[in-house]
Scaffold this active site. Structure first.
Site, short mmCIF file in Angstrom:
data_model
loop_
_atom_site.label_atom_id
_atom_site.label_comp_id
_atom_site.label_asym_id
_atom_site.label_seq_id
_atom_site.Cartn_x
_atom_site.Cartn_y
_atom_site.Cartn_z
N ALA A 1 0.82 -1.22 0.00
CA ALA A 1 0.00 0.00 0.00
C ALA A 1 0.85 1.27 0.00
CB ALA A 1 -0.93 0.00 1.21
N ASN B 1 4.77 -10.15 4.42
CA ASN B 1 4.04 -9.18 3.62
C ASN B 1 5.02 -8.18 3.02
OD1 ASN B 1 1.86 -9.64 6.22
ND2 ASN B 1 1.18 -10.00 4.13
N GLY B 2 4.92 -7.97 1.69
CA GLY B 2 5.78 -7.00 1.02
C GLY B 2 7.23 -7.44 0.95
N ASP C 1 -3.08 -10.03 12.72
CA ASP C 1 -4.54 -9.96 12.55
C ASP C 1 -5.08 -11.29 12.02
OD1 ASP C 1 -3.60 -9.85 9.93
OD2 ASP C 1 -4.77 -8.08 9.36
N HIS D 1 -3.35 -10.95 7.37
CA HIS D 1 -2.11 -10.71 6.62
C HIS D 1 -1.24 -11.97 6.56
CE1 HIS D 1 -2.99 -6.40 6.90
NE2 HIS D 1 -2.01 -6.18 6.04
N ASP E 1 0.37 -2.61 12.51
CA ASP E 1 0.33 -1.94 11.20
C ASP E 1 -1.03 -1.26 11.02
OD1 ASP E 1 1.26 -0.99 8.78
OD2 ASP E 1 1.18 -2.91 7.74
N LEU F 1 -3.75 -5.15 0.38
CA LEU F 1 -4.14 -4.79 1.74
C LEU F 1 -3.47 -3.45 2.08
CD1 LEU F 1 -3.62 -8.25 3.48
CD2 LEU F 1 -5.81 -7.08 3.22
ZN LIG Z 1 3.00 -0.11 7.59
#
Ligand SMILES: [Zn+2]
Length: 379
Positions: A139, A215-216, A243, A246, A267, A302
């Site tokens: 994002a 993530n990422g 969560d 993710h 996050d 996300l």
């Molecule tokens: Zn972040």
């Protein structure tokens, strides 16, 4: 509030040597002693749990605002997180134009230097981007920059940076890692397509952690290992968004087993704690919240989470961690990572900053620096 000593409620206090059925005696915001009887497990009464307050090292916003909204917005979202048990945090920027980042860092520093009674401690900023790989944005806005150590140092002079997210494989990335590490900042690999070897080089030059593990980042291909594989093979500290959306619970458990000091982050972004709808991230990027899921408006990624550290704690317990293990992931390891001698454990001399949870993990009270918050979010 008088300066004489006061006491927490009676409960099961989690200490480094185990549970104590008793209470915390506090003076001038610090723990003086813990009184009571050691017990092997909290049992036989419905007394509440008393745990170290949560620490969130990756949190962009909540309650309709985020880091880019100025000083009052930052105070608003950190108070929101305090009401669910976060006692110390690192407000986190994202990839944005230089003037937006600089204004945000100045505001974070202003809040850090003038804490109010009902606010968690601002430890310093987490700088996420702009020195990241444009091929792994998530994002983050598509205005990333190549590594610029002089610019990074200018920012470190404007605001205490406790964590930074950098991709080691971009041009100038290693120089930024070295420059910020020399300033005492924990630099993490994230939003990165680094190979195993490039990640290794980054760690040789100062990297010490991983930003929102899995993530990422380049991943777990078993013949072409990337950043996530490096974390499982060699990582010591790593962030994980807890969560359960993710990262699947199976990979939460696998990484918990593999990485000795894995720790939880939220996050959280603007719409955490808000009704479903359209919000903005980093000032002007439209995102859509539905339940606890936040996506970029175009549905491509996300865009952070809508959880609090209380949610993260409960999620970890729900997938099988003990209360003590989940507490370590939500407080103790973050304190170790940043060498915070005041937080992370309930021992004499440390800040009297703790949470009180009933036996079904409903939040009953939050204490920050020896003062009980007027209200809490039970979640
Ligand atoms: Zn972040």
């Amino acid at each position: 509030m008088s300066q004489s000593s006061n006491k927490s409620p009676t409960g099961y206090v989690l200490t480094p040597s185990g549970w104590v059925h008793g209470d915390i005696v506090m003076e001038k915001g610090s723990i003086v002693r813990i009184e009571g009887e050691p017990v092997s497990v909290p049992d036989g009464s419905d007394a509440p749990y008393i745990l170290p307050g949560f620490i969130d090292l990756h949190v962009h916003g909540a309650d309709g605002v985020d880091y880019a909204g100025g000083e009052e917005a930052i105070r608003k979202f950190i108070r929101f997180h305090a009401r669910s048990g976060t006692v110390a945090l690192a407000p986190t920027t994202s990839t944005a134009p230089v003037d937006v980042i600089e204004k945000s860092l100045a505001c974070i520093e202003a809040v850090r230097n003038a804490p109010l009674a009902d606010e968690p401690m601002v430890l310093g900023a987490h700088l996420e981007g702009p020195f990241i790989n444009p091929g792994k944005l998530g994002a983050q806005k598509d205005i990333t920059r190549t590594g610029d150590a002089a610019l990074a140092l200018r920012w470190a002079a404007m605001c205490r940076l406790v964590v930074a997210t950098v991709a080691p494989e971009i041009r100038g990335g290693l120089e930024v890692i070295e420059a910020l590490t020399a300033k005492g900042c924990r630099v993490q690999v994230g939003h990165s397509l680094a190979t195993f070897e490039e990640t290794d080089e980054g760690f040789a030059r100062g990297l010490s952690g991983f930003t929102h593990l899995f993530n990422g980042m380049s991943g777990l291909d078993h013949r072409k290992p990337g950043v996530a594989a490096y974390a499982l093979a060699k990582g010591r500290y790593a962030e994980l968004i807890c969560d359960l959306n993710h990262v699947h619970p199976a990979l939460v458990l696998a990484s918990y087993r593999a990485i000795p000091r894995l720790f939880a982050i939220t996050d959280a972004t603007t719409s955490a704690g808000c009704p479903d709808g359209t919000y903005h991230f980093g000032g002007d990027q439209p995102v859509v919240k539905k339940g606890l899921t936040i996506m970029l408006a175009d549905g491509s990624s996300l865009a952070g989470s809508a959880i609090t550290m209380l949610d993260a704690f409960r999620n970890l317990v729900s997938i099988g961690l003990t209360l003590a293990e989940a507490s370590e992931m939500c407080s103790t390891r973050q304190a170790e990572y940043l060498v915070l001698n005041d937080f992370g454990r309930l021992t004499p001399g440390r800040s009297a900053s703790f949470v009180v949870l009933d036996r079904s993990l409903q939040l009953k009270a939050v204490w920050i620096r020896g003062v009980q918050l007027g209200s809490v979010d039970k979640g």
